[in-house]
Design a protein around this motif. Structure first.
Motif, PDB file in Angstrom:
ATOM      1  N   ASN A 287      42.217  44.647  38.555  1.00  0.00           N
ATOM      2  CA  ASN A 287      43.100  43.738  39.296  1.00  0.00           C
ATOM      3  C   ASN A 287      42.826  43.770  40.803  1.00  0.00           C
ATOM      4  OD1 ASN A 287      44.970  41.678  39.266  1.00  0.00           O
ATOM      5  ND2 ASN A 287      46.706  43.055  39.630  1.00  0.00           N
ATOM      6  N   ILE A 288      41.647  43.321  41.146  1.00  0.00           N
ATOM      7  CA  ILE A 288      41.189  43.309  42.542  1.00  0.00           C
ATOM      8  C   ILE A 288      40.897  41.854  42.934  1.00  0.00           C
ATOM      9  CG2 ILE A 288      39.539  44.264  44.193  1.00  0.00           C
ATOM     10  CD1 ILE A 288      40.788  46.521  42.598  1.00  0.00           C
ATOM     11  N   HIS A 289      41.326  41.486  44.117  1.00  0.00           N
ATOM     12  CA  HIS A 289      41.101  40.130  44.637  1.00  0.00           C
ATOM     13  C   HIS A 289      40.414  40.241  46.009  1.00  0.00           C
ATOM     14  CE1 HIS A 289      42.869  35.845  45.121  1.00  0.00           C
ATOM     15  NE2 HIS A 289      42.026  36.044  46.123  1.00  0.00           N
ATOM     16  N   TRP A 290      39.206  39.735  46.096  1.00  0.00           N
ATOM     17  CA  TRP A 290      38.493  39.684  47.392  1.00  0.00           C
ATOM     18  C   TRP A 290      38.725  38.296  47.984  1.00  0.00           C
ATOM     19  CZ3 TRP A 290      36.558  42.277  43.171  1.00  0.00           C
ATOM     20  CH2 TRP A 290      35.960  43.524  43.355  1.00  0.00           C
ATOM     21  N   MET A 291      39.452  38.206  49.064  1.00  0.00           N
ATOM     22  CA  MET A 291      39.752  36.887  49.645  1.00  0.00           C
ATOM     23  C   MET A 291      38.518  36.258  50.260  1.00  0.00           C
ATOM     24  SD  MET A 291      43.429  37.743  51.389  1.00  0.00           S
ATOM     25  CE  MET A 291      43.575  36.123  52.143  1.00  0.00           C
TER      26      MET A 291
ATOM     27  N   THR B  81      41.809  34.646  33.874  1.00  0.00           N
ATOM     28  CA  THR B  81      42.892  34.585  34.866  1.00  0.00           C
ATOM     29  C   THR B  81      42.544  35.258  36.181  1.00  0.00           C
ATOM     30  OG1 THR B  81      43.828  36.536  33.835  1.00  0.00           O
ATOM     31  CG2 THR B  81      44.734  34.423  33.166  1.00  0.00           C
ATOM     32  N   GLY B  82      41.469  36.014  36.242  1.00  0.00           N
ATOM     33  CA  GLY B  82      41.124  36.714  37.476  1.00  0.00           C
ATOM     34  C   GLY B  82      42.136  37.805  37.781  1.00  0.00           C
ATOM     35  N   SER B  83      42.580  37.848  39.022  1.00  0.00           N
ATOM     36  CA  SER B  83      43.540  38.863  39.472  1.00  0.00           C
ATOM     37  C   SER B  83      44.936  38.278  39.498  1.00  0.00           C
ATOM     38  CB  SER B  83      43.150  39.324  40.880  1.00  0.00           C
ATOM     39  OG  SER B  83      44.223  40.004  41.484  1.00  0.00           O
ATOM     40  N   SER B  84      45.937  39.096  39.228  1.00  0.00           N
ATOM     41  CA  SER B  84      47.316  38.623  39.335  1.00  0.00           C
ATOM     42  C   SER B  84      47.931  38.908  40.705  1.00  0.00           C
ATOM     43  CB  SER B  84      48.179  39.244  38.233  1.00  0.00           C
ATOM     44  OG  SER B  84      48.310  40.623  38.456  1.00  0.00           O
ATOM     45  N   CYS B  85      47.185  39.527  41.621  1.00  0.00           N
ATOM     46  CA  CYS B  85      47.729  39.776  42.972  1.00  0.00           C
ATOM     47  C   CYS B  85      47.713  38.490  43.784  1.00  0.00           C
ATOM     48  CB  CYS B  85      46.892  40.811  43.722  1.00  0.00           C
ATOM     49  SG  CYS B  85      47.001  42.490  43.070  1.00  0.00           S
ATOM     50  N   SER B  86      48.813  38.158  44.430  1.00  0.00           N
ATOM     51  CA  SER B  86      48.808  37.028  45.359  1.00  0.00           C
ATOM     52  C   SER B  86      48.201  37.494  46.684  1.00  0.00           C
ATOM     53  CB  SER B  86      50.219  36.511  45.587  1.00  0.00           C
ATOM     54  OG  SER B  86      50.920  37.423  46.399  1.00  0.00           O
ATOM     55  N   THR B  87      47.834  36.537  47.532  1.00  0.00           N
ATOM     56  CA  THR B  87      47.128  36.904  48.768  1.00  0.00           C
ATOM     57  C   THR B  87      48.047  36.880  49.981  1.00  0.00           C
ATOM     58  OG1 THR B  87      46.461  34.605  49.003  1.00  0.00           O
ATOM     59  CG2 THR B  87      44.900  36.094  47.940  1.00  0.00           C
ATOM     60  N   ASN B  88      49.352  36.815  49.766  1.00  0.00           N
ATOM     61  CA  ASN B  88      50.267  36.786  50.918  1.00  0.00           C
ATOM     62  C   ASN B  88      51.140  38.036  50.984  1.00  0.00           C
ATOM     63  OD1 ASN B  88      51.859  36.225  48.764  1.00  0.00           O
ATOM     64  ND2 ASN B  88      52.433  34.152  49.397  1.00  0.00           N
ATOM     65  N   GLY B  89      50.650  39.137  50.365  1.00  0.00           N
ATOM     66  CA  GLY B  89      51.382  40.398  50.471  1.00  0.00           C
ATOM     67  C   GLY B  89      51.228  41.024  51.847  1.00  0.00           C
ATOM     68  N   ALA B  90      51.891  42.142  52.033  1.00  0.00           N
ATOM     69  CA  ALA B  90      51.791  42.871  53.303  1.00  0.00           C
ATOM     70  C   ALA B  90      50.331  43.224  53.573  1.00  0.00           C
ATOM     71  CB  ALA B  90      52.613  44.142  53.216  1.00  0.00           C
ATOM     72  N   GLN B  91      49.930  43.173  54.842  1.00  0.00           N
ATOM     73  CA  GLN B  91      48.542  43.489  55.189  1.00  0.00           C
ATOM     74  C   GLN B  91      48.438  44.808  55.934  1.00  0.00           C
ATOM     75  OE1 GLN B  91      45.377  40.617  56.144  1.00  0.00           O
ATOM     76  NE2 GLN B  91      45.448  41.412  58.234  1.00  0.00           N
ATOM     77  N   THR B  92      47.480  45.632  55.499  1.00  0.00           N
ATOM     78  CA  THR B  92      47.177  46.901  56.157  1.00  0.00           C
ATOM     79  C   THR B  92      45.772  46.804  56.724  1.00  0.00           C
ATOM     80  OG1 THR B  92      48.276  47.932  54.288  1.00  0.00           O
ATOM     81  CG2 THR B  92      47.085  49.398  55.742  1.00  0.00           C
TER      82      THR B  92
END
Ligand code: ADA
Ligand code: CA
Ligand code: CA
Ligand code: CA
Length: 204
Positions: A87-91, A6-17
């Motif tokens: 749970n890390i996602h590199w875009m 499943t990879g990461s469960s974090c979506s990529t449209n969260g708040a950006q810092t």
């Protein structure tokens, strides 16, 4: 079998810092809450130039969890003396995604990453790296022990989905290092074992 990957469960449209100074995790757990941490130009531009700084530096067995590395990945994540990445996602991987900078055991699970021009994992010290539930799409190679080094690295990948490698999966110049790939799916992944590995196997 591969079960579910499943990879990461974090979506990529969260708040950006924007990260203008490396975030150092020296003990306990840093929970990023699935925010997008995007490197500022102070860290680098995410190109192939060496000497960029990492977005995170995780040390002494500390845990980094629930993080999206944004479109500028700079030099990714560095680990010192062992670490846990969960749970890390590199875009869009920068110079590389993760580097082991000093000895220890690094555990990486539930991760996914895209578009590494060359290396995804870079290993610069004698160490153990255990990766499970990972998706790596588009890279030169999934893992590179630093070119010309002969120390021992022991690496396992379990339940990984590896797609579109230009060169291959595991590369070393050390005849004392070992690699094992289990329960994984490969597609256009090139050569699995490159170099004089003491042992390098795929099963399951
Ligand atoms: C290249 C470079 C090394 C080191 C490494 C890294 O292999 O030759 O000196 O910088 O990348 O850690 O990204
Ligand atoms: Ca490099
Ligand atoms: Ca990239
Ligand atoms: Ca690097």
């Amino acid at each position: 079998g591969t079960g579910s990957i499943t990879g990461s469960s974090c979506s990529t449209n969260g708040a950006q810092t924007t990260v203008n100074a490396t975030i150092r995790v020296t003990s306990g757990t840093y929970d990023g809450g699935c925010q997008r941490f995007n490197a500022g130009s102070a860290l680098g531009d995410g190109s192939q130039s060496e000497g960029q700084d990492p977005v995170f530096r995780v040390e002494n067995g500390a845990t980094l969890r629930n993080v999206v590395i944004g479109n500028n990945g700079a030099d990714g994540i560095h680990t010192y003396n062992g670490a846990v990445l969960d749970n890390i996602h590199w875009m869009n991987v920068g110079e590389d995604a993760m580097t082991i900078k000093s000895s220890g055991t690094t555990t990486v699970r539930n991760i996914e990453g895209y578009d590494a021009d060359d290396k995804f994992f870079q290993v610069n010290a004698a160490s153990t790296l255990n990766v499970s539930n990972c998706i790596i799409h588009r890279a030169g190679k999934a893992l590179r022990q630093n070119g010309g080094t002969t120390f021992r690295v022991d690496v396992t990948f379990d339940r990984c989905d590896i797609n579109d490698m230009n060169e291959g999966v595991f590369r070393t110049d050390s005849s004392s290092s070992t690699a094992r790939l289990t329960n994984s799916r490969l597609h256009d992944a090139g050569t699995i074992c490159i170099g004089p590995w003491a042992s390098c196997q795929q099963s399951g």
